[in-house]
Each structure stands twice: as C-alpha cells, then as structure tokens.
Design an enzyme around this catalytic site. Structure first.
Site, PDB file in Angstrom:
ATOM      1  N   GLU A  71      -5.888  -8.352  -0.048  1.00  0.00           N
ATOM      2  CA  GLU A  71      -6.621  -8.111   1.204  1.00  0.00           C
ATOM      3  C   GLU A  71      -8.060  -7.778   0.870  1.00  0.00           C
ATOM      4  O   GLU A  71      -8.330  -7.000  -0.044  1.00  0.00           O
ATOM      5  CB  GLU A  71      -6.050  -6.913   1.990  1.00  0.00           C
ATOM      6  CG  GLU A  71      -4.750  -7.172   2.669  1.00  0.00           C
ATOM      7  CD  GLU A  71      -4.212  -5.947   3.402  1.00  0.00           C
ATOM      8  OE1 GLU A  71      -5.003  -5.099   3.859  1.00  0.00           O
ATOM      9  OE2 GLU A  71      -2.977  -5.853   3.501  1.00  0.00           O
TER      10      GLU A  71
ATOM     11  N   GLU B  71       0.793  -1.227   0.000  1.00  0.00           N
ATOM     12  CA  GLU B  71       0.000   0.000   0.000  1.00  0.00           C
ATOM     13  C   GLU B  71       0.830   1.284   0.000  1.00  0.00           C
ATOM     14  O   GLU B  71       0.837   2.052   0.972  1.00  0.00           O
ATOM     15  CB  GLU B  71      -0.966   0.006   1.190  1.00  0.00           C
ATOM     16  CG  GLU B  71      -1.907  -1.179   1.187  1.00  0.00           C
ATOM     17  CD  GLU B  71      -3.087  -1.020   2.134  1.00  0.00           C
ATOM     18  OE1 GLU B  71      -3.044  -0.111   2.969  1.00  0.00           O
ATOM     19  OE2 GLU B  71      -4.036  -1.798   2.016  1.00  0.00           O
TER      20      GLU B  71
END
Ligand code: GCO
Length: 451
Positions: free
Chosen positions: A353, A168
């Site tokens: 995720e 991320e």
C-alpha cells in the site's frame, strides 16, 4: 500531467497493482454478513466521523464487475483485495454459503480480466461474535482464524496468486487496543500486549494451515514506521528506539528472528500470556514474500513523566496530505533498504500500500489530483532507485482503487484513484488514475500467467 516513468522503466516481472479492503468498499449490509466490530465501533458516539459505517460503502458487493473493469483499464497486473471474516462466517465459526459464493464470483471475475488476485485474509473486520469472546485478547481467536483460513482457501485458493494472512498487525493490536483509535477502541496495555502476540500467533497458525494444504506464495503485510527523533537529544533518540521497537522490530524480529525484541518484551512481559516462547517457531516459519505499507514518516519525542512507552508523535514541517501526514518519499527507501539489509535478504518485498488522501472534488466531471499524481510518481521513483541498488522490490500497489470507508475518518478522507460519489455510486477516474493508465499501457501488457 503524467508520470515520469512508464512500465518499461521497471523490470519485466515487476507487478503494478491496485489495492482495496472488504469492509471499506463492499457494503457490509449485503449478502448475509454477520456484524463486524467496526459496526459497533462506528455506532458508538465519537469514534468515527459522522458515525459513518460500512453498511453500504462503495456498494462493491453489487458493482464489483464494473470496479474490476477499472483495474484492468488502468493497466494494472494485480488486484489486492481482502475477504471479510464476518461475511464468510457471520458468527466467526460457521460458514455462510452466500459469503463464500460472493468471493468465488469475485475471484473468477478478477482472473477473467487477466488480473492476478492477491488475497488478504484479515483486513481488520473481526466478527462481533468473536469480539464478544475477547477478540484478539483471546488466544482462541488465533485457532478460529486458522479454521477460517482453511474454509477460504478450500474455496478460492486454487485461483489466487498470493495470500497475505494479516494486514497491518500493529494496527490490529496496538492502534486498536492501546491507542484506541480503531475498533475495538480499547486503551489497555494488557489487552494490547495480548493482541500483539495473538495476532502474530494467528498469522503462524494460518500459515501452517496453508502450507499443509499446499497453497503457494504466502506472506504477511506490515505497516512499518520510518522513525525520526524530534531532536538529537539522548532522550528523543531513546524514545524513537522504543517507538521503532513497538511498530517495527516487534513484528520483524518475531517473523525473521523468532523472538520478540528484548527491550520491548521486558516492558510488556507482565502482561504477556505464559508460554509464548513455545509459539515463536510457528510465528517465524518461513514466508515467501513480505508486504510493506508505507504512507509517511514518524517524528518522535520523549514524553517524560508519562508511563511506558513514554513518547509522543510530533508534527513535522513537510507538506501534508489530507490526513495530516507528511509527504516523505525518502522514507520508503530508507525503510525497505533497512528491512532487506537487517531481516529479509533476498526475500521478495512488495509495497502493498502507498497513496494519499486529498481534498478531491469533481469539477465539470473531472477530478484533478496533481498532488496525488506527484506523490505516486515520487514514491515509484524511490522504488526504481531501490531496485537499482539491488533491493528485491517485486511490486507496488496503489492505495486505493476507490475512495472508500477510511475507518475512523468515515467517508471524509478520499484515497482513491477513482472518485466515488456516495449518493449515486458514480465512479469517476481521477487524473492520477489516468497517469497510471498511460504509464502502464505504454508498453505491451505481459500476458498474465493465469490467463
Ligand atoms: C491500511 C489500512 C487501509 C487504510 C489506508 C489509509 O492497510 O493501512 O488498512 O485500509 O485505508 O492505510 O489509511
């Protein structure tokens, strides 16, 4: 309650995984780890709910065998985990043998259970010593990340099935240096801009090191937004494009087109390091897969009279998780289809995720979480639809194996498939875990290549 699918509704080589991250579960106080910028961020009043930190977390450092048993019992094929830079290199530069030895044992234990280890090298926990020298605003951090990559891969690279460089980058850079909502909690456009480039540079340098070492199956994990304008107005549509530029196109264009998007670069250029064009070839070197983390959509409105990027997030009308995030499975479909169409083509995509925080409670030893169970079911049905359309989604990882340290929200938000009682460290599989166990064990498990 159970899922509406079983393993056999997915292609035979589709991977189901559970995901975690080092600082969120391990217990940073153990094993000679150095201070992380999360320790000091949490120690600063007002940053983290209850000023919780990761000192003990889920005590996974001592309980990893039991936790990996759960991954195996759930019927998962893959375990996605991260290694902590500050544990492996307490000052960001020199190896702590105890830290590397921990991950050596961990990877052995993953493989021993017939699970594939998917390694993430950086999941947000920068050593404080590197924060002291400017962290992601300093290009040296990218060089040190490459050296750290080498140390990790030398020790455990022989047993891991796949490696992600950075988890991320938008959160590492923008959320943490512009919005100020995660460590180091800066709110500064110049710091944010530099971090937006240096985190990608770190990816490129780390990738180059691993290529040179012959490591296989390399990628990066992006959290992408599924942006929607708050209205049909030209201003809201333009604002949504700016949000999309910062959250999505910045990273996708850099990786797959070798250039940052002009509209965003124009705004950020005054704060950019010189000579970045020369570094784009490194950043856009081919990867073997792309991971995408998806939780919700984003609704965006123009914010007239404020400085660039001049937009606000707007609350949507749909049912929300305990994080206040709308439940919007369709967004996963739109996003992955767009990425494949506009950027990645046949490159394998993984949902690295997906999951939700719920107001979970143990009642008579049972943790019933029907909303989460349906959340997983609905998102996995979207994945099935994508596969049917020919989008090369090769795997799905539930976030997260355990309730854990949810960063600025401390231990208050529970994302786990498994409930954790932080007083006793008792693990109790939730009903959603049982749904995975039933769906994934419904057909004979394939033999993992490594075991
Ligand atoms: C991420 C975060 C996770 C969070 C999860 C829920 O990769 O998004 O790194 O660590 O816990 O996203 O917010």
């Amino acid at each position: 309650m159970s899922f509406s699918f079983t393993r056999s509704d997915f292609p035979a080589d589709f991977l189901f995984g559970a995901a975690t991250a080092a600082y969120q579960i391990e217990g940073h106080a153990f094993g000679g780890a150095g201070a992380s910028h999360w320790d000091s961020y949490a120690a600063t009043p007002g940053n983290v709910t209850n000023a919780d930190d990761g000192a003990v977390a889920c005590d996974h450092y001592h309980r990893f065998e039991q936790d990996l048993d759960l991954v195996q019992q759930g019927g998962f094929d893959v375990y996605r985990f991260s290694v902590s830079w500050a544990r492996i290199m307490p000052d960001g530069r020199h190896v702590n043998p105890e830290g590397l030895a921990f991950y050596d044992r961990l990877v052995d234990a993953i493989v021993a259970r017939g699970l594939k280890p998917y390694l993430t090298l950086y999941h947000w926990d920068l050593p404080s010593a590197l924060a002291d020298t400017g962290g992601w605003t300093n290009p040296e951090t990218a060089d040190l990340f490459a050296a750290y990559t080498r140390a990790v891969i030398e020790r455990i690279g022989d047993r891991v099935e796949a490696v992600a460089t950075i988890n991320e980058p938008w959160c590492v850079a923008w959320l943490s240096h512009f919005i100020g909502a995660q460590a180091p909690g800066l709110r500064d456009i110049r710091a944010a801009t530099r971090a937006m480039h240096h985190v990608m540079l770190a990816h490129g340098k780390s990738l180059a090191v691993m290529r040179e070492m012959g490591q296989q199956n390399l990628g990066i994990v992006l959290n992408l937004a599924d942006p929607h304008p708050a209205s049909g107005s030209t201003a809201d549509i333009a604002a949504t494009r700016r949000m999309d530029g910062i959250s999505n196109r910045w990273f996708l264009d850099a990786l797959f087109k070798g250039a940052y998007p002009e509209d965003i670069l124009d705004a950020l250029r005054p704060h950019m390091p010189a000579g970045l064009e020369d570094e784009m070839a490194l950043i856009s070197a081919p990867i073997d897969w792309l991971g995408i983390n998806y939780y919700t959509r984003g609704i965006v409105a123009d914010a007239p009279g404020t400085p660039w990027p001049q937009f606000d997030g707007v609350e949507g009308p749909l049912p929300k998780t305990d994080m206040g995030w709308e439940i919007y499975p369709e967004g996963l479909g739109t996003l992955l289809a767009r990425v494949a169409r506009d950027y990645t083509g046949d490159l394998p995509l993984y949902v690295t995720e997906n999951g939700m925080a719920g107001d979970d409670h143990l009642v008579d030893g049972v943790c019933d979480d029907p909303v989460r169970l349906k959340y997983f079911d609905d998102h996995l049905q979207v994945v099935r639809g994508l596969i049917a359309e020919g989008v090369p989604v090769k795997g799905y990882f539930a976030w997260s194996l355990l309730d854990n340290y949810e960063w600025s929200f401390g231990y208050e938000k529970r994302f786990g498939l498994v409930h954790v009682d932080y007083e006793t460290q008792t693990r109790t599989p939730k009903r959603s875990f049982e749904a995975f166990r039933a769906a994934l064990n419904a057909a004979p498990r394939r033999l993992a290549a490594s075991g």
